[in-house]
Design an enzyme around this catalytic site. Structure first.
Site, PDB file in Angstrom:
ATOM      1  N   SER A  38      34.209 -50.425   0.887  1.00 18.13           N
ATOM      2  CA  SER A  38      35.515 -50.031   0.353  1.00 18.13           C
ATOM      3  C   SER A  38      36.603 -51.041   0.711  1.00 18.13           C
ATOM      4  CB  SER A  38      35.913 -48.658   0.912  1.00 18.13           C
ATOM      5  OG  SER A  38      34.912 -47.709   0.621  1.00 18.13           O
TER       6      SER A  38
ATOM      7  N   GLU B 250      37.323 -45.937  15.320  1.00 15.31           N
ATOM      8  CA  GLU B 250      38.384 -46.930  15.133  1.00 15.31           C
ATOM      9  C   GLU B 250      39.037 -47.361  16.444  1.00 15.31           C
ATOM     10  OE1 GLU B 250      38.074 -44.060  13.530  1.00 15.31           O
ATOM     11  OE2 GLU B 250      37.614 -44.655  11.472  1.00 15.31           O
TER      12      GLU B 250
END
Lengths: 320, 272
Positions: free
Chosen positions: A43, A64
């Site tokens: 993506s 993350e």
């Protein structure tokens, strides 16, 4: 109807696509460029880099916080890490790490957030990033970039890699109109005047740049002369261009695919209020999250269109 | 380790402990307990295990140490100063305006520090980035990250633990300073970590438990870590918070309270 300008605004690549392709090019030129991904390579388009440089591509899984701090460690040892995810995830889930491991020690990490704004569309508000610029700009020392098209993105990825220090680059999901010719020169911290005008200035970043050009065409049909300025660098701001626009046109409309709170508009207002106060209007998300829908339908519903920019300009002119 | 070496290292640890209590007393704030529990581990690292050169702090091939539990910086400052990185004479400026010895490790003030820490849970991830960079560049560098026991309640630690094993990072060693006390009290009463060794093993780490005050045991644990290939190593060091000062040992009060002048005098007597 609208007068024609030199801008055809033909649909080009998505800025995330341009980012992915540019990353491969600079990867070929500099072996210290490395990439960290949190299960979104297809993506964010860093999968191009992963394919060509598997040893320099680090899959971090959906984690993350760790990814950002791993990037800081890589940078501390001389690498130039591009840490990429959706803007919503890398900025929000990684914010503490951006603060403590990147901004505060000033590590040379390049953070790239794709699928910014509401134009990600159908996935809805949990994936939409409408506060990323406010967050990124709050980090001392960060350079914050929001390129308008594929040409600008290609150039700014390269500029980010050669800039020493933390950078955030904002990219979008949908294909966007091409604003720039291939030979356009870009500089961190420099605004680009796309159309000259004397009555009002339309400032924007990202996909609202093309909308502002279209708005200028609409205004021109009504005899209003609008200056259009792209502000690809949200931080540090081109204060000279802002002050010049304020003093020469006396009215500024700032349009962006972001919350008005903490976006480019309030940053511009801060400059204007200090250097050359003038009438200002803002086009952006007003204290709300969006919803699911096609990108076009959402931009329409939440007022991120050329017509709304033109309307804001007329409002500003009435107050001038 | 010869008896002489052992004796010298023990004396060095006493010196470091004296610095710690003196610095924190002078600063009137700081974290003595978790500094005193980590003394032997850092002494062995800096005096025997790590490849480092205080005269060339940015040597690319150096080993790196990161203090994840940044609040224990007095122990790191004292050891780095005694190794020649920074002035011993300024240790007592700890936490004062303008001091290089900031309240938590800050690379802006001491560039020889590998990371600015203080917000818990981030050091292991930073260390992994450094370990990967060394591997990419074919450098011999190894990375040592000291974690607090309370610190590993942070979720990011376990993100990093997964990442390290998945990427087979074998040039990193995580050391848990398992002194069993965190700010609010005993770890087991705040958020139990047990079974701790099983957790690290389940995350794919070669895991050893040791007495974190036994110099020989520390030395051999680091040797075993260096010989472990294909996966990261975690050393769970059982330690005593406040070690070396009787009234600070196992006393939650001294997690983050400075000794008074009177307490300092007593402490120095014990550490003579």
């Amino acid at each position: 109807m609208a007068v024609s300008t030199k801008y055809e605004l033909k649909l080009g690549q998505a800025t995330r696509e341009a980012f992915g392709r540019a990353l491969v090019e600079i990867g070929r030129e500099n072996k210290d460029v490395v990439v960290c991904d949190a299960d979104l390579s297809k993506s964010t388009m860093v999968h191009y880099f992963a394919k060509e440089f598997p040893d320099r591509f680090f899959s971090c899984g959906i984690a993350e916080a760790n990814m950002v701090a791993v990037g800081a460690g890589l940078a501390s040892s001389g690498k130039i890490p591009f840490v990429a995810s959706f803007s919503a995830f890398v900025l929000n889930k990684g914010f503490e790490q951006l603060r403590v491991t990147v901004a505060y020690p000033n590590t040379n990490v390049k953070v790239v957030g794709t699928h910014s704004g509401i134009s990600i569309g159908e996935d809805g508000p949990s994936q939409m990033s409408i506060e990323d610029l406010a967050l990124a700009c709050s980090l001392p020392g960060f350079v914050v970039l929001s390129p308008a098209d594929e040409v600008a993105m290609g150039a700014f990825v390269r500029l980010a890699a050669s800039h020493v220090g933390p950078v955030f680059i904002r990219a979008g999901r949908p294909k966007v109109p091409v604003v720039y010719s291939k030979d356009q020169k870009f500089e961190i911290g420099k605004a680009i005047q796309l159309l000259d005008g004397k009555d009002v200035t339309l400032m924007a970043h990202g996909l609202m740049v093309a909308e502002s050009i279209r708005a200028a065409e609409m205004l021109d049909a009504d005899g209003i002369s609008a200056r259009v300025i792209d502000m690809p660098t949200i931080k540090p701001l081109d204060e000279a261009a802002i002050t010049k626009a304020a003093s020469e046109t006396g009215a500024i409309v700032v349009s962006e695919e972001h919350l008005v709170d903490g976006g480019l508009g309030v940053r511009v207002a801060q400059v204007v209020s200090r250097t050359r106060p003038c009438v200002m209007e803002y086009v952006g998300l007003e204290n709300t999250y969006a919803e699911s829908g096609s990108p076009e339908a959402l931009l329409q519903k939440y007022g991120l269109t050329a017509a709304k920019v033109a309307e804001a300009a007329r409002r500003a002119l009435r107050r001038k | 380790m010869s008896t002489t070496d052992l004796n010298q290292l023990q004396q060095f640890c006493k010196l470091i402990r004296r610095h710690i209590v003196e610095m924190i007393t002078e600063a009137k704030s700081g974290h003595p307990g978790g500094s005193l529990s980590a003394v032997e581990i850092l002494a062995v690292l800096y005096k025997e295990v790590m490849r480092h050169d205080p005269k060339n702090p940015h040597w690319p091939d150096r080993d790196r140490f990161i203090l994840g539990k940044g609040h224990a910086c007095p122990v790191l400052y004292a050891i780095m100063a005694e190794c020649g990185y920074t002035p011993v004479s300024e240790l007592k400026t700890l936490r004062q305006l303008g001091s290089i010895y900031q309240g938590h490790p800050d690379r802006r003030f001491i560039p020889a520090l590998e990371a600015s820490t203080g917000s818990l849970g981030q050091g292991l991830s930073i260390g992994l980035g450094m370990a990967l960079a060394a591997r990419l560049d074919h450098r011999p560098s190894r990375v040592y990250v000291m974690l607090g026991d309370g610190e590993i309640q942070e979720g990011q630690i376990w993100e990093a633990a997964m990442f390290a094993a998945f990427h087979k990072v074998d040039n990193i060693v995580a050391i848990v300073d398992y002194n069993k006390i965190q700010l609010d009290g005993w770890v087991k009463d705040i958020m139990e970590l047990e079974p701790l060794a099983e957790k690290w093993r389940a995350f794919g780490w070669h895991t050893l438990e040791l007495d974190g005050h036994d110099l020989e045991a520390i030395r051999s644990a680091f040797a075993e870590a260096a010989a472990t290939k294909g996966r990261p190593t975690c050393l769970i060091a059982h330690t005593i918070k406040g070690k070396g000062v009787s009234f600070m040992e196992n006393n939650p009060k001294f997690h983050g309270t400075a000794p008074t002048r009177e307490e300092l005098a007593l402490a120095l007597k014990e550490l003579a």
